[in-house]
Structure formats: C-alpha cells, structure tokens
Design a protein around this motif. Structure first.
Motif, PDB file in Angstrom:
ATOM      1  N   GLY A   1       0.810  -1.213   0.000  1.00 34.48           N
ATOM      2  CA  GLY A   1       0.000   0.000   0.000  1.00 34.48           C
ATOM      3  C   GLY A   1       0.842   1.261   0.000  1.00 34.48           C
ATOM      4  N   GLY A   2       2.023   1.196   0.616  1.00 38.39           N
ATOM      5  CA  GLY A   2       2.911   2.349   0.625  1.00 38.39           C
ATOM      6  C   GLY A   2       3.396   2.711  -0.771  1.00 38.39           C
ATOM      7  N   ASP A   3       3.656   1.692  -1.598  1.00 43.22           N
ATOM      8  CA  ASP A   3       4.071   1.941  -2.983  1.00 43.22           C
ATOM      9  C   ASP A   3       2.952   2.633  -3.763  1.00 43.22           C
ATOM     10  OD1 ASP A   3       6.524   0.641  -2.526  1.00 43.22           O
ATOM     11  OD2 ASP A   3       5.630  -1.312  -2.989  1.00 43.22           O
ATOM     12  N   VAL A   4       1.728   2.185  -3.533  1.00 43.74           N
ATOM     13  CA  VAL A   4       0.571   2.784  -4.215  1.00 43.74           C
ATOM     14  C   VAL A   4       0.421   4.245  -3.801  1.00 43.74           C
ATOM     15  CG1 VAL A   4      -1.936   2.671  -4.474  1.00 43.74           C
ATOM     16  CG2 VAL A   4      -0.595   0.546  -4.416  1.00 43.74           C
ATOM     17  N   LYS A   5       0.506   4.495  -2.493  1.00 50.00           N
ATOM     18  CA  LYS A   5       0.365   5.873  -1.999  1.00 50.00           C
ATOM     19  C   LYS A   5       1.536   6.751  -2.438  1.00 50.00           C
ATOM     20  CE  LYS A   5      -0.868   3.871   1.974  1.00 50.00           C
ATOM     21  NZ  LYS A   5      -1.013   3.690   3.403  1.00 50.00           N
ATOM     22  N   LEU A   6       2.725   6.174  -2.534  1.00 53.52           N
ATOM     23  CA  LEU A   6       3.884   6.925  -3.008  1.00 53.52           C
ATOM     24  C   LEU A   6       3.667   7.408  -4.432  1.00 53.52           C
ATOM     25  CD1 LEU A   6       6.864   7.876  -2.771  1.00 53.52           C
ATOM     26  CD2 LEU A   6       7.527   5.581  -3.537  1.00 53.52           C
ATOM     27  N   MET A   7       3.143   6.552  -5.286  1.00 48.15           N
ATOM     28  CA  MET A   7       2.922   6.954  -6.678  1.00 48.15           C
ATOM     29  C   MET A   7       1.750   7.926  -6.799  1.00 48.15           C
ATOM     30  SD  MET A   7       5.492   5.792  -8.048  1.00 48.15           S
ATOM     31  CE  MET A   7       5.160   6.494  -9.640  1.00 48.15           C
ATOM     32  N   ALA A   8       0.782   7.851  -5.889  1.00 48.25           N
ATOM     33  CA  ALA A   8      -0.295   8.850  -5.878  1.00 48.25           C
ATOM     34  C   ALA A   8       0.263  10.218  -5.488  1.00 48.25           C
ATOM     35  CB  ALA A   8      -1.402   8.424  -4.918  1.00 48.25           C
ATOM     36  N   ALA A   9       1.115  10.232  -4.466  1.00 48.79           N
ATOM     37  CA  ALA A   9       1.718  11.496  -4.038  1.00 48.79           C
ATOM     38  C   ALA A   9       2.641  12.068  -5.111  1.00 48.79           C
ATOM     39  CB  ALA A   9       2.490  11.291  -2.736  1.00 48.79           C
ATOM     40  N   SER A  10       3.369  11.198  -5.796  1.00 44.61           N
ATOM     41  CA  SER A  10       4.252  11.684  -6.856  1.00 44.61           C
ATOM     42  C   SER A  10       3.457  12.193  -8.054  1.00 44.61           C
ATOM     43  CB  SER A  10       5.231  10.601  -7.295  1.00 44.61           C
ATOM     44  OG  SER A  10       4.582   9.595  -8.039  1.00 44.61           O
ATOM     45  N   GLY A  11       2.232  11.720  -8.211  1.00 40.42           N
ATOM     46  CA  GLY A  11       1.377  12.231  -9.279  1.00 40.42           C
ATOM     47  C   GLY A  11       1.074  13.703  -9.102  1.00 40.42           C
ATOM     48  N   VAL A  12       0.927  14.145  -7.855  1.00 43.57           N
ATOM     49  CA  VAL A  12       0.706  15.566  -7.583  1.00 43.57           C
ATOM     50  C   VAL A  12       1.969  16.360  -7.911  1.00 43.57           C
ATOM     51  CG1 VAL A  12       0.190  17.251  -5.778  1.00 43.57           C
ATOM     52  CG2 VAL A  12      -0.990  15.078  -5.801  1.00 43.57           C
ATOM     53  N   LEU A  13       3.099  15.764  -7.665  1.00 39.62           N
ATOM     54  CA  LEU A  13       4.375  16.420  -7.918  1.00 39.62           C
ATOM     55  C   LEU A  13       4.698  16.491  -9.413  1.00 39.62           C
ATOM     56  CD1 LEU A  13       7.067  17.546  -6.704  1.00 39.62           C
ATOM     57  CD2 LEU A  13       7.891  15.187  -6.778  1.00 39.62           C
ATOM     58  N   LEU A  14       4.504  15.383 -10.125  1.00 40.22           N
ATOM     59  CA  LEU A  14       4.983  15.274 -11.500  1.00 40.22           C
ATOM     60  C   LEU A  14       3.921  15.481 -12.573  1.00 40.22           C
ATOM     61  CD1 LEU A  14       7.171  12.078 -11.026  1.00 40.22           C
ATOM     62  CD2 LEU A  14       7.940  14.450 -11.029  1.00 40.22           C
ATOM     63  N   GLY A  15       2.678  15.249 -12.263  1.00 40.37           N
ATOM     64  CA  GLY A  15       1.646  15.283 -13.295  1.00 40.37           C
ATOM     65  C   GLY A  15       1.525  13.919 -13.950  1.00 40.37           C
ATOM     66  N   ILE A  16       0.539  13.772 -14.817  1.00 42.39           N
ATOM     67  CA  ILE A  16       0.210  12.451 -15.359  1.00 42.39           C
ATOM     68  C   ILE A  16       1.316  11.853 -16.219  1.00 42.39           C
ATOM     69  CG2 ILE A  16      -1.111  13.429 -17.282  1.00 42.39           C
ATOM     70  CD1 ILE A  16      -2.964  10.984 -17.066  1.00 42.39           C
ATOM     71  N   LYS A  17       1.831  12.607 -17.187  1.00 41.52           N
ATOM     72  CA  LYS A  17       2.794  11.994 -18.113  1.00 41.52           C
ATOM     73  C   LYS A  17       4.119  11.689 -17.438  1.00 41.52           C
ATOM     74  CE  LYS A  17       3.759  16.523 -20.047  1.00 41.52           C
ATOM     75  NZ  LYS A  17       3.546  17.382 -21.182  1.00 41.52           N
ATOM     76  N   TRP A  18       4.603  12.579 -16.579  1.00 43.44           N
ATOM     77  CA  TRP A  18       5.884  12.337 -15.936  1.00 43.44           C
ATOM     78  C   TRP A  18       5.755  11.312 -14.824  1.00 43.44           C
ATOM     79  CZ3 TRP A  18       8.708  13.555 -19.541  1.00 43.44           C
ATOM     80  CH2 TRP A  18       8.592  14.747 -20.230  1.00 43.44           C
ATOM     81  N   ASN A  19       4.594  11.184 -14.218  1.00 47.05           N
ATOM     82  CA  ASN A  19       4.379  10.159 -13.203  1.00 47.05           C
ATOM     83  C   ASN A  19       4.425   8.764 -13.834  1.00 47.05           C
ATOM     84  OD1 ASN A  19       3.942   9.406 -10.508  1.00 47.05           O
ATOM     85  ND2 ASN A  19       1.758   9.181 -10.844  1.00 47.05           N
ATOM     86  N   ILE A  20       3.834   8.639 -15.007  1.00 46.80           N
ATOM     87  CA  ILE A  20       3.894   7.354 -15.714  1.00 46.80           C
ATOM     88  C   ILE A  20       5.341   7.015 -16.053  1.00 46.80           C
ATOM     89  CG2 ILE A  20       3.263   6.183 -17.864  1.00 46.80           C
ATOM     90  CD1 ILE A  20       0.581   7.729 -17.723  1.00 46.80           C
TER      91      ILE A  20
END
Length: 184
Positions: A72-91
């Motif tokens: 679950g921490g990995d999932v939440k980490l990528m959700a938080a990074s989505g706010v930081l990076l935006g959709i294309k850079w998060n992918i």
C-alpha cells in the motif's frame, strides 16, 4: 528541490530497511507536490490531479490481485508523486522505477541471493525514478528557463509507443543524448 529529494531519500532508506513506507512521508510528498504547483507551473493542475490516479489505480489493482507483491505504501507513493509530477511524468517515473526494480530483482535471482517467491522493497527504485524525472524534466526546465539554458525534453514515453524502437532504448537514448545540459 532539496525538500523533495530529502523526503524521497528518507522514504528509500526506511522502505529498504523495514519494507514499510510511512504515511506521514507520503503526505509530506503530497504537500510538497501541491507547493511545487506554485513554483513549477509547467505541469497544470489538471495534469497533477490526473497524475494522482494514473499509476496508483493500476498499482492498487495489481496489489489486490497479486497479494504480497506491491504494498500500500508503494501505491500511496505513486499517488503522491502524481501531484508532484503530473500524469505523463508520473507514468514515466513509474516505468523507470519498475525497470530499475526489475533489474535489481533479476540480479538477485541470477546471483542466487533471493528465490523467485522472495520480496524486496520497491520504494527505493520508485523514488529514484521520481527524483530523476523531477530533476530532468521539471526542475531543469524551469531552472533552465530562469537562467537562459534550454532543455530539449520530449515525450519519449508516448513517442516510443509509435516507433519501432523499444521504450527502454528510447529512455537510454534520451538520457545519454546531448539534450542533457552540460555545465562547465
């Protein structure tokens, strides 16, 4: 930049040692992502909003279907990074982190340091992907524009889907190409 890298470093160390990513650190990264929206306006609010779900939802589904693989921490980490990076850079960051984690897992298997069913912390590799993408595509683009340095950043993820070269070859070409600014 220092705050974000510090948060990612602490997440990496804790996850590597005890295989848990504390919620407080994910919240700090989320708040840093909101703050970066005011500083790095290259990524739109809509992109940041969609970035929360772009990687975390598929990872959440995989975590449910393949119990014991992703936490679950990995999932939440990528959700938080989505706010930081935006959709294309998060992918792109997720792909880079998963590639690094896969290479590490392969190394563990061929050196017989782990068996096929053994687990290892994925968070450090995701953090490396997040940090590299943040520095390369967001921080350098804004910093370069402030100081008159241009950074040619193209969407290698989406362009690679249309080309004959593989995604990973395009990643290596982009990283090793002369598009990276050289400071003398």
């Amino acid at each position: 930049m220092i705050v974000i890298v510090s948060i990612l470093l602490v997440i990496s160390i804790i996850d590597f040692k005890i295989k848990i990513i504390p919620n407080q650190l994910n919240v700090l990264l989320f708040i840093s992502g909101i703050w970066s929206g005011f500083v790095f306006q290259e990524v739109t609010f809509l992109s940041r909003f969609l970035g929360v779900f772009s990687v975390s939802i598929p990872m959440f589904i995989l975590a449910i279907l393949c119990s014991g693989g992703l936490g679950g921490g990995d999932v939440k980490l990528m959700a938080a990074s989505g706010v930081l990076l935006g959709i294309k850079w998060n992918i792109f960051a997720a792909c880079a982190g998963l590639l690094l984690g896969g290479l590490y897992g392969f190394f563990l298997l061929i050196t017989k340091r782990a068996k096929r069913k053994d687990c290892f912390a994925l968070g450090p590799f995701l953090c490396i992907g997040i940090a590299v993408v943040f520095f390369r595509y967001i921080f350098m683009k804004v910093w370069g524009s402030w100081y008159g340095i241009t950074v040619d950043s193209h969407l290698i993820f989406f362009s690679s889907l249309l080309s004959k070269k593989s995604f990973f070859v395009n990643c290596l070409i982009d990283i090793l190409s002369n598009n990276v600014p050289v400071f003398l």
